[in-house]
Scaffold this active site. Structure first.
Site, PDB file in Angstrom:
ATOM      1  N   HIS A 275       0.872  -1.180   0.000  1.00  0.00           N
ATOM      2  CA  HIS A 275       0.000   0.000   0.000  1.00  0.00           C
ATOM      3  C   HIS A 275       0.908   1.229   0.000  1.00  0.00           C
ATOM      4  O   HIS A 275       2.049   1.165   0.477  1.00  0.00           O
ATOM      5  CB  HIS A 275      -0.901   0.043   1.230  1.00  0.00           C
ATOM      6  CG  HIS A 275      -1.739  -1.175   1.430  1.00  0.00           C
ATOM      7  ND1 HIS A 275      -2.791  -1.494   0.610  1.00  0.00           N
ATOM      8  CD2 HIS A 275      -1.671  -2.171   2.362  1.00  0.00           C
ATOM      9  CE1 HIS A 275      -3.349  -2.618   1.031  1.00  0.00           C
ATOM     10  NE2 HIS A 275      -2.688  -3.047   2.086  1.00  0.00           N
ATOM     11  N   GLU A 313      -4.333  -4.088  -4.173  1.00  0.00           N
ATOM     12  CA  GLU A 313      -5.807  -4.039  -4.229  1.00  0.00           C
ATOM     13  C   GLU A 313      -6.313  -2.613  -3.993  1.00  0.00           C
ATOM     14  O   GLU A 313      -6.934  -2.335  -2.980  1.00  0.00           O
ATOM     15  CB  GLU A 313      -6.434  -5.028  -3.219  1.00  0.00           C
ATOM     16  CG  GLU A 313      -5.598  -5.323  -1.960  1.00  0.00           C
ATOM     17  CD  GLU A 313      -5.813  -4.319  -0.842  1.00  0.00           C
ATOM     18  OE1 GLU A 313      -6.369  -3.242  -1.093  1.00  0.00           O
ATOM     19  OE2 GLU A 313      -5.410  -4.608   0.292  1.00  0.00           O
TER      20      GLU A 313
END
Length: 373
Positions: A275, A313
């Site tokens: 991330h 994601e």
């Protein structure tokens, strides 16, 4: 250090045809080498900043073949080149000639055995030696600053109902360092130091642009607890990204087998994910994305040779991030629903990253590349 041209339309690598000497840095084996490339003389002059010695290498191109040769007669040092100077010369050569998939080399005999055994050199049928870009950029000692001499042994454990390999101890300090030619600056990733990074992290998380996607606004106490939670989790590592040691972004890298993403695809033991947030607004934009995004992928592939896939994601409506990921080799596999968001599963294969030389901005390799923003 002379900066290279930065614009929102292009990321310009050093020109191999320029007669003006071009500087860059290289960091093999944790040493710093300053490379001066003179296109007029086709020479690479390497100077170890710590030692003050010089090593001269000659580059020549003929019939689309690139050749690198150590120039003993022109060397100011009586010592033959070390493995580190050879690696620095190779990085400079591949940087100045990003289209080249291989380089023919001529090196002193004492370097051949180590270079051959480690995969730097490959011997051809006629006895020549070549360096494949695809193999060279998997040499962790050039960019990865860790000290593990080999992959962490495989030992399977169960935590939170999931069976996975026991993960190595978390690193401390700088873990990756790479000179970015089109910025003229060194990009690095280092682990978070909560005491020194907390105020900065708090400011970044409360930035409206960051908060729109991370949704982790809060005060210093909340963010200290957040970082301490990451620090206590063996499957996640928090990193600060820097340019010339100036912090500008935050990364969380994780082992996918133990992560929330695991149930949503056929996860492997050594898949990694990440991330990101870019906290400093003046470091947002194309020239910087083309530096940090391939570099975090590169670091994760170097960190463990068994990692064959990297997953991510982002929110499915984060069109800018999805476009950047696609440009840097991530395939968009499917949309799926987390409890807190609709996400897109992106995946980058190790084979694709190295075969397509995705550490280089795509517009230097193909005239049909998609623009980053």
């Amino acid at each position: 250090m002379e900066p290279y041209r930065i614009s929102e339309q292009s990321c310009a690598l050093p020109s191999a045809c320029s007669s003006t000497p071009v500087n860059m840095l290289s960091y093999p084996d944790k040493s710093c080498y300053r490379t001066i490339y003179s296109g007029a003389q086709a020479q690479l002059s390497l100077q170890a900043d710590e030692i003050g010695k010089q090593s001269i290498w000659h580059l020549s191109q003929q019939f689309n073949e690139l050749r690198l040769e150590w120039r003993e007669a022109h060397s100011k040092s009586p010592e033959r080149p070390t493995m580190a100077t050879f690696l620095a010369a190779l990085e400079a050569a591949f940087t100045h000639f990003p289209h080249q998939t291989k380089i023919f080399v001529s090196v002193p005999k004492q370097l051949i055995a180590e270079s051959y055994d480690s995969g730097v050199l490959v011997k051809t049928s006629d006895g020549s030696f070549i360096v494949h870009a695809e193999l060279f950029w998997q040499q962790a000692r050039v960019w990865h600053t860790g000290t593990r001499p080999q992959a962490y042994p495989l030992y399977l454990v169960i935590s939170h109902g999931r069976r996975h390999p026991l993960r190595p101890p978390k690193p401390a300090g700088t873990v990756y360092r790479r000179f970015i030619a089109w910025l003229g600056r060194t990009l690095s990733f280092r682990t978070v130091d909560i005491d020194s990074d907390l105020v900065r992290f708090n400011r970044w998380m409360n930035d409206p642009v960051v908060a729109a996607f991370w949704q982790e606004t809060g005060d210093l106490a909340q963010h200290r607890a957040y970082l301490e939670g990451i620090q206590a989790d063996p499957h996640v590592i928090s990193l600060i990204s820097c340019l010339d040691d100036e912090p500008f972004g935050y990364f969380e890298i994780y082992w996918a087998k133990e992560n929330r993403i695991a149930p949503y695809y056929d996860v492997d033991d050594f898949d990694r994910g990440w991330h990101v947030l870019i906290g400093e607004s003046h470091f947002r934009g194309k020239p910087f994305v083309t530096a940090w995004l391939p570099s975090i992928s590169h670091y994760l592939f170097l960190d463990d040779d068994r990692t064959q896939r990297i997953v991510i994601e982002p929110r499915s409506d984060n069109s800018k991030m999805l476009r950047n990921l696609a440009q840097c080799g991530y395939a968009h596999l499917k949309e799926f629903d987390f409890p807190h968001k609709r996400a897109m599963l992106g995946m980058l294969l190790r084979e694709r990253f190295f075969a397509e030389r995705l550490w280089v901005p795509r517009n230097t390799l193909s005239p049909h590349s998609v623009s980053l923003s």
